[in-house]
Write a protein that holds these residues in place. Structure first.
Motif, PDB file in Angstrom:
ATOM      1  N   UNK A   1       4.853  31.376  -4.366  1.00 34.81           N
ATOM      2  CA  UNK A   1       5.610  30.693  -3.318  1.00 34.81           C
ATOM      3  C   UNK A   1       4.688  30.258  -2.181  1.00 34.81           C
ATOM      4  N   UNK A   2       4.700  28.971  -1.893  1.00 30.29           N
ATOM      5  CA  UNK A   2       3.935  28.459  -0.754  1.00 30.29           C
ATOM      6  C   UNK A   2       4.443  27.074  -0.381  1.00 30.29           C
ATOM      7  N   UNK A   3       3.954  26.576   0.731  1.00 35.60           N
ATOM      8  CA  UNK A   3       4.406  25.288   1.261  1.00 35.60           C
ATOM      9  C   UNK A   3       3.342  24.219   1.000  1.00 35.60           C
ATOM     10  N   UNK A   4       3.804  23.027   0.659  1.00 34.34           N
ATOM     11  CA  UNK A   4       2.925  21.878   0.472  1.00 34.34           C
ATOM     12  C   UNK A   4       3.155  20.896   1.624  1.00 34.34           C
ATOM     13  N   UNK A   5       2.095  20.576   2.353  1.00 33.53           N
ATOM     14  CA  UNK A   5       2.179  19.579   3.420  1.00 33.53           C
ATOM     15  C   UNK A   5       1.933  18.189   2.834  1.00 33.53           C
ATOM     16  N   UNK A   6       2.791  17.253   3.192  1.00 31.54           N
ATOM     17  CA  UNK A   6       2.744  15.918   2.584  1.00 31.54           C
ATOM     18  C   UNK A   6       2.635  14.849   3.672  1.00 31.54           C
ATOM     19  N   UNK A   7       1.709  13.923   3.476  1.00 28.49           N
ATOM     20  CA  UNK A   7       1.594  12.742   4.339  1.00 28.49           C
ATOM     21  C   UNK A   7       1.792  11.501   3.479  1.00 28.49           C
ATOM     22  N   UNK A   8       2.657  10.606   3.931  1.00 28.44           N
ATOM     23  CA  UNK A   8       3.017   9.436   3.135  1.00 28.44           C
ATOM     24  C   UNK A   8       2.822   8.158   3.950  1.00 28.44           C
ATOM     25  N   UNK A   9       2.246   7.165   3.308  1.00 34.25           N
ATOM     26  CA  UNK A   9       2.113   5.827   3.898  1.00 34.25           C
ATOM     27  C   UNK A   9       2.729   4.828   2.933  1.00 34.25           C
ATOM     28  N   UNK A  10       3.595   3.983   3.434  1.00 32.55           N
ATOM     29  CA  UNK A  10       4.212   2.933   2.622  1.00 32.55           C
ATOM     30  C   UNK A  10       4.246   1.672   3.473  1.00 32.55           C
ATOM     31  N   UNK A  11       3.259   0.799   3.265  1.00 32.29           N
ATOM     32  CA  UNK A  11       3.073  -0.364   4.136  1.00 32.29           C
ATOM     33  C   UNK A  11       3.033  -1.658   3.334  1.00 32.29           C
ATOM     34  N   UNK A  12       3.373  -2.751   3.998  1.00 33.08           N
ATOM     35  CA  UNK A  12       3.290  -4.081   3.405  1.00 33.08           C
ATOM     36  C   UNK A  12       2.565  -5.025   4.360  1.00 33.08           C
ATOM     37  N   UNK A  13       1.945  -6.047   3.774  1.00 35.81           N
ATOM     38  CA  UNK A  13       1.302  -7.123   4.536  1.00 35.81           C
ATOM     39  C   UNK A  13       0.251  -6.592   5.523  1.00 35.81           C
ATOM     40  N   UNK A  14      -0.729  -5.897   4.999  1.00 35.75           N
ATOM     41  CA  UNK A  14      -1.821  -5.401   5.836  1.00 35.75           C
ATOM     42  C   UNK A  14      -2.864  -6.507   5.961  1.00 35.75           C
ATOM     43  N   UNK A  15      -3.205  -6.930   7.176  1.00 41.59           N
ATOM     44  CA  UNK A  15      -4.144  -8.051   7.342  1.00 41.59           C
ATOM     45  C   UNK A  15      -5.559  -7.668   6.928  1.00 41.59           C
TER      46      UNK A  15
ATOM     47  N   UNK B   1       0.842  -1.194   0.000  1.00 40.24           N
ATOM     48  CA  UNK B   1       0.000   0.000   0.000  1.00 40.24           C
ATOM     49  C   UNK B   1       0.877   1.243   0.000  1.00 40.24           C
ATOM     50  N   UNK B   2       0.660   2.107  -0.995  1.00 39.02           N
ATOM     51  CA  UNK B   2       1.362   3.387  -1.065  1.00 39.02           C
ATOM     52  C   UNK B   2       0.321   4.502  -1.149  1.00 39.02           C
ATOM     53  N   UNK B   3       0.400   5.438  -0.230  1.00 38.18           N
ATOM     54  CA  UNK B   3      -0.530   6.576  -0.227  1.00 38.18           C
ATOM     55  C   UNK B   3       0.280   7.853  -0.078  1.00 38.18           C
ATOM     56  N   UNK B   4      -0.079   8.847  -0.864  1.00 41.59           N
ATOM     57  CA  UNK B   4       0.587  10.143  -0.807  1.00 41.59           C
ATOM     58  C   UNK B   4      -0.475  11.236  -0.837  1.00 41.59           C
ATOM     59  N   UNK B   5      -0.494  12.078   0.199  1.00 44.20           N
ATOM     60  CA  UNK B   5      -1.486  13.157   0.297  1.00 44.20           C
ATOM     61  C   UNK B   5      -0.735  14.478   0.355  1.00 44.20           C
ATOM     62  N   UNK B   6      -1.020  15.358  -0.590  1.00 43.74           N
ATOM     63  CA  UNK B   6      -0.335  16.649  -0.664  1.00 43.74           C
ATOM     64  C   UNK B   6      -1.373  17.768  -0.650  1.00 43.74           C
ATOM     65  N   UNK B   7      -1.286  18.649   0.352  1.00 42.62           N
ATOM     66  CA  UNK B   7      -2.252  19.749   0.481  1.00 42.62           C
ATOM     67  C   UNK B   7      -1.507  21.059   0.696  1.00 42.62           C
ATOM     68  N   UNK B   8      -1.963  22.157   0.093  1.00 44.43           N
ATOM     69  CA  UNK B   8      -1.303  23.455   0.285  1.00 44.43           C
ATOM     70  C   UNK B   8      -1.530  23.962   1.708  1.00 44.43           C
TER      71      UNK B   8
END
Length: 650
Positions: free
Chosen positions: A216-230, A178-185
């Motif tokens: 010019x502005x900042x992007x907030x990023x949340x990342x999930x990189x998981x394996x073997x999720x039951x 599972x790969x999730x990437x969330x990018x919000x200004x």
């Protein structure tokens, strides 16, 4: 040797995972040949790879838009997994806020004669339908799916909404990668809310990056990189399994201006939520008096003084005048005038109409907003946490709850979808409070069974059932549109070699009264004759044949939803020429301070054997830490019901 092979299988699966090419269309022979999931052999399917990217981007119209891209690859192991070949996407459509599906691609892959064959998703596998006034469903089904198939698809959803749908981390099947990437200004401030009832929670990495385009502005990023999720395993009597799913909600709490100062706050308390809902023209604006129903109410309520009696009469009037169109909602879809005139409306049209009518007659009636069982329990104060509304009527210190959408529900006997912990009662724009939605009325199912054993050991007799409150409601719901022949077949199902006749049901449409069910039966496989002895279980076809609680351990509570009692009275005529050799002993057992009680009383009374059996469920919620004890308790119930009477020839 077995341990070595198991270890080797896990190592190979890990190596396969780490070396896997997740590029679209890069399907391997090893994936296609995999016969079962290496970590969960019971899985009917598995997500081999899921990548989800959520991004708020700046457009040429100088506004932000939300883009959600998904790439998913799923392995189907057997027929039970075929449903995963169909994907349903709910797209929001209201005023200027629209969601559009694009870039949809999909393939099915099969391994045939040593070669990988693929079938493309075509237009005949794509479908669209209207879910409700504000939602459209786009669905697609991958072609040529069979046991062993791998399906893969990609799509993009572009939305003008700033609200981000829940991010799902767990399915009812395993997820390998599972790969999730969330990018919000930085101009949109989101608060992450996790489901703390979930047994699995991924690691989330937060970071940011600076960009200069288009400014010019900042992007907030949340990342999930998981394996073997039951897998999230469905368990018996779990209620809504989604309440225990691992997921993350993104609550929009504030909007910043160009100076990075809070321009508008969206942070809610439950009081804020209640006020916002009540002030909406399609909610509080519908609770005044309307002339369209004035004459009907005056005729109906002439001479009636009691508020609860008024409520029941008005409930029946609404049911007779307006039919539910199947749509949920806390806001009216048509408005009370149009719904009353057209004879159709959504949940809010109907139940806010009921509140409006009763208030017009001086009754203390108020709307109660809630989240249905399928919608789950809200994780935090939010408008989307409520998707339904019912009516509360209070008289002194007593109150009744009414949902007029269903023909067979009545006061304090609500559709099961409504029984979800608590709702928010709203007296006016500034006054609201929580109210308990759990079933108040104890429901019973009483059964009398008469048994006569014929010379050929066929068993005949009568069954008389008496069902009250929720037991009666559920019976009416189940058999409302069923013909007599199908009704009989349903009663005969899983009861052995039985034939039911002369079925009669009383008070089916009189919802204020209990249901009475009577029928005759003939059973040809109830008696075992061994030598000069007869063996049979006294409850015959009414006993529980197996324990529904089979898991060794349980992660989620058992939810029986409604407190209820099952009672059985069995009268068995001892056939002439036989004596009782063995009669099961009487017994009473209980679970955890009488939360659940079971009694079994067997005795001879002249020429009759009499059996009284009763199961009382007082506390409807059994916590996971008490599961093993409850499973053992229920095993005793099943074993006791299986004990046989032995009759011996004189």
């Amino acid at each position: 040797m077995k341990q070595f092979l198991l270890t080797l299988t896990v190592i190979l699966s890990v190596n396969l995972l780490t070396g896997q090419n997740y590029g679209f269309g890069k399907i391997s022979k090893e994936e296609l040949e995999e016969a079962y999931h290496p970590k969960d052999s019971s899985a009917s399917a598995a997500v081999l790879y899921r990548k989800e990217s959520i991004n708020l981007f700046f457009t040429s119209n100088e506004e932000f838009m939300q883009e959600r891209e998904v790439h998913e690859r799923i392995k189907i192991y057997n027929k039970d997994g075929f449903d995963w070949a169909t994907k349903r996407l709910y797209l929001y459509r209201k005023n200027e806020q629209k969601e559009n599906l694009s870039n949809l691609r999909g393939f099915s892959y099969n391994f045939v004669n040593g070669k990988i064959e693929k079938d493309k998703l075509k237009n005949d596998g794509k479908f669209e339908e209207d879910y409700n006034e504000f939602t459209k469903i786009s669905s697609f089904t991958l072609p040529n799916v069979k046991e062993g198939t791998i399906i893969e698809y990609k799509y993009k959803i572009v939305s003008s909404r700033y609200g981000i749908d829940d991010v799902i981390f767990q399915y009812s099947i395993p997820i390998n990668k599972l790969e999730i990437n969330i990018a919000t200004p930085e101009y949109y401030v989101y608060k992450k809310q996790y489901n703390h009832k979930a047994s699995y929670l991924p690691k989330i990495v937060d970071s940011y990056k600076n960009v200069t385009i288009p400014f010019e502005h900042k992007i907030n990023i949340s990342t999930i990189n998981e394996e073997h999720i039951p897998a999230l395993i469905e368990e018996a009597f779990v209620g809504n399994i989604d309440n225990y799913r691992s997921k993350m909600a993104m609550e929009l709490t504030a909007y910043l201006n160009n100076l990075k100062l809070v321009e508008k706050s969206f942070s809610f308390t439950w009081d804020d939520v209640s006020k916002t809902i009540y002030d909406n023209k399609n909610f509080g604006g519908q609770l005044g008096r309307f002339n369209i129903y004035k004459e009907d109410l005056e005729t109906l309520l002439s001479g009636v003084e009691d508020d609860f009696e008024k409520a029941i009469l008005v409930e029946n009037l609404v049911k007779s005048k307006v039919k539910w169109n199947g749509n949920y909602g806390k806001y009216t879809q048509k408005g009370i005038r149009s719904a009353y005139k057209d004879g159709e409306g959504n949940v809010a049209d109907i139940n806010l109409m009921l509140v409006s009518m009763l208030r017009s007659q001086g009754v203390n009636a108020n709307p109660v907003v809630l989240s249905t069982r399928s919608n789950g329990i809200p994780l935090f104060p939010t408008l989307s946490g409520f998707n339904y509304v019912i009516c509360s009527v209070q008289k002194n210190d007593e109150y009744i709850l009414i949902d007029a959408t269903e023909p067979y529900s009545t006061n304090n006997v609500l559709p099961l979808r409504v029984l979800n912990w608590q709702g928010r009662l709203m007296e006016d724009t500034n006054k609201s409070r929580w109210i308990n939605l759990q079933a108040k009325k104890h429901s019973t199912q009483s059964t009398m069974l008469n048994v006569k054993i014929s010379d050929d050991y066929t068993v005949t007799g009568n069954v008389a059932k008496h069902l009250s409150n929720y037991r009666a409601y559920l019976y009416r719901e189940k058999y409302a549109n069923v013909k007599v022949e199908e009704h009989v077949k349903s009663l005969e199902k899983n009861k052995g070699a039985i034939e039911i006749s002369e079925l009669n049901v009383e008070n089916f449409k009189n919802i204020a009264e209990p249901i009475k069910v009577n029928y005759k039966y003939e059973l040809t496989d109830a008696i075992d004759e061994i030598g000069d002895k007869l063996y049979f279980t006294p409850l015959l076809f009414l006993r529980d044949k197996e324990n529904p609680f089979k898991l060794e351990e349980r992660q989620y509570p058992i939810d029986f939803v409604i407190p209820n009692s099952e009672k059985y009275l069995v009268n068995i005529l001892i056939p002439e020429g036989f004596n009782i050799e063995y009669l099961p002993t009487s017994e009473a057992i209980q679970f955890k301070d009488s939360d659940v009680k079971f009694t079994y009383l067997a005795q001879q009374n002249g020429n009759y054997l009499q059996l009284k059996v009763q199961l009382d469920i007082v506390n409807t919620l059994i916590l996971p830490e008490n599961y093993k004890g409850f499973k053992a308790f229920y095993t005793k119930i099943v074993e006791k019901q299986a004990e046989q009477i032995i009759l011996t020839k004189n």
